[in-house]
Write an enzyme that holds these catalytic residues in place. Structure first.
Site: not given
Ligand code: SAH
Length: 212
Positions: A59
Site C-alpha cells: 500500500s
Molecule cells: N498490508 C499489505 C498490503 C497488501 S495488499 C502491505 O503492507 O503490503 C492486500 C493483501 O491482502 C494481498 O496480499 C492479498 O493476497 C491479501 N488478501 C486478499 N484477501 C484476503 C483474505 N481473505 N485473507 C487474507 N489475505 C487476503
C-alpha cells in the site's frame, strides 16, 4: 541506508495531514525498501503503492499512515491485520509496540512474510488462510485493520473485536472503496464513520469477494 529518504517521506506525510507522532515515528524507522522487490528499491520512499508479487501491492505510505492513525494504536494493543502482503503494515504496527496477528491468503506471500519477520527480528504471529474469518483463537482484538477492499465488513471480524476496539476496513465495489472506521461500543452496538476514495486490491474469501 535511505535515512534521508525516510525523513523526507515523513515530512511528506506530515504535509498531507498525518499528525499522530507515533505513526510518523514508525514510518521514520521501518525500512520500507526491505519490503519491496529489489528492482524497485529506489522508489521505496516515494509516496506510492508498488507491485510486490502475485499481482498484489504494498500500500501507499500515506494510506498505511492514514489507516494506522485511524486505528489509534496504543503500545501493547493486540492488533489483527488481514492481508499481510509485503508485511510492511505489520512492521509499522510492530514498531508502534502492538502485538501483531496477521493473516495472508496467498501462500507464496505468506512464506515471504514469514522469512521477512525472521530476518528483521519482528515477532509477529502470522497465519496463511482466509482472513475474512479472522483469527478466533486469539480474539478478542483491540484493533482490526483490513488492507484489501471488502464488499462489507466481515461479521467474523466485528465479532472478534473487543468492546472499545476499532476496525478500519476499506468497503465498496471491486474498483473503489471508502474507508470504514467502526468503534465497537457494546456487544451489538457500533459507531461508524466513512472516509471516501481509496483503492485497494480485493479481499477474497468466504466473507469477502469470490476469486473472479
Ligand atoms: N498490508 C499489505 C498490503 C497488501 S495488499 C502491505 O503492507 O503490503 C492486500 C493483501 O491482502 C494481498 O496480499 C492479498 O493476497 C491479501 N488478501 C486478499 N484477501 C484476503 C483474505 N481473505 N485473507 C487474507 N489475505 C487476503
Amino acid at each position: 541506508m535511505y535515512e534521508e529518504a525516510r525523513r523526507n517521506l515523513v515530512a511528506k506525510l506530515r504535509s498531507k495531514g498525518v499528525s499522530d507522532e507515533r505513526v510518523l515515528q514508525a514510518v521514520g524507522k521501518v525500512e520500507r525498501h526491505r519490503f519491496v522487490p529489489e528492482a524497485l528499491r529506489m522508489h521505496a520512499y516515494v509516496d506510492r503503492a508498488l507491485p510486490i508479487s502475485q499481482g498484489q501491492t504494498i500500500s501507499q505510505p500515506y494510506t498505511v499512515a492514514f489507516m494506522t492513525e485511524k486505528l489509534r494504536v496504543e503500545p501493547g494493543d493486540k492488533i489483527l491485520e488481514i492481508g499481510t502482503g509485503s508485511a510492511y503494515q505489520a512492521a509499522i504496527l510492530h514498531a508502534m509496540g502492538a502485538k501483531v496477528y496477521t493473516v495472508e491468503r496467498n501462500h507464496d506471500l505468506y512464506e515471504r512474510a514469514l522469512r521477512r519477520f525472521d530476518e528483521l527480528d519482528i515477532r509477529a504471529h502470522i497465519r496463511c488462510g482466509d482472513g475474512t474469518l479472522g483469527w478466533s483463537e486469539f480474539a478478542p482484538f483491540d484493533g482490526v485493520i483490513v488492507t484489501a477492499g471488502a464488499p462489507k465488513i466481515p461479521k467474523s471480524l466485528l465479532r472478534q473485536l473487543a468492546v472499545g476496539g476499532r476496525i478500519v476496513c476499506p468497503v465498496g465495489d471491486r474498483e473503489t472503496q471508502s474507508l470504514a472506521v467502526v468503534v465497537k461500543l457494546g456487544e451489538e452496538e457500533y459507531d461508524a464513520e466513512e472516509v471516501p476514495a481509496f483503492k485497494f486490491v480485493p479481499l477474497i474469501g468466504r466473507e469477502g469477494w469470490s476469486v473472479k
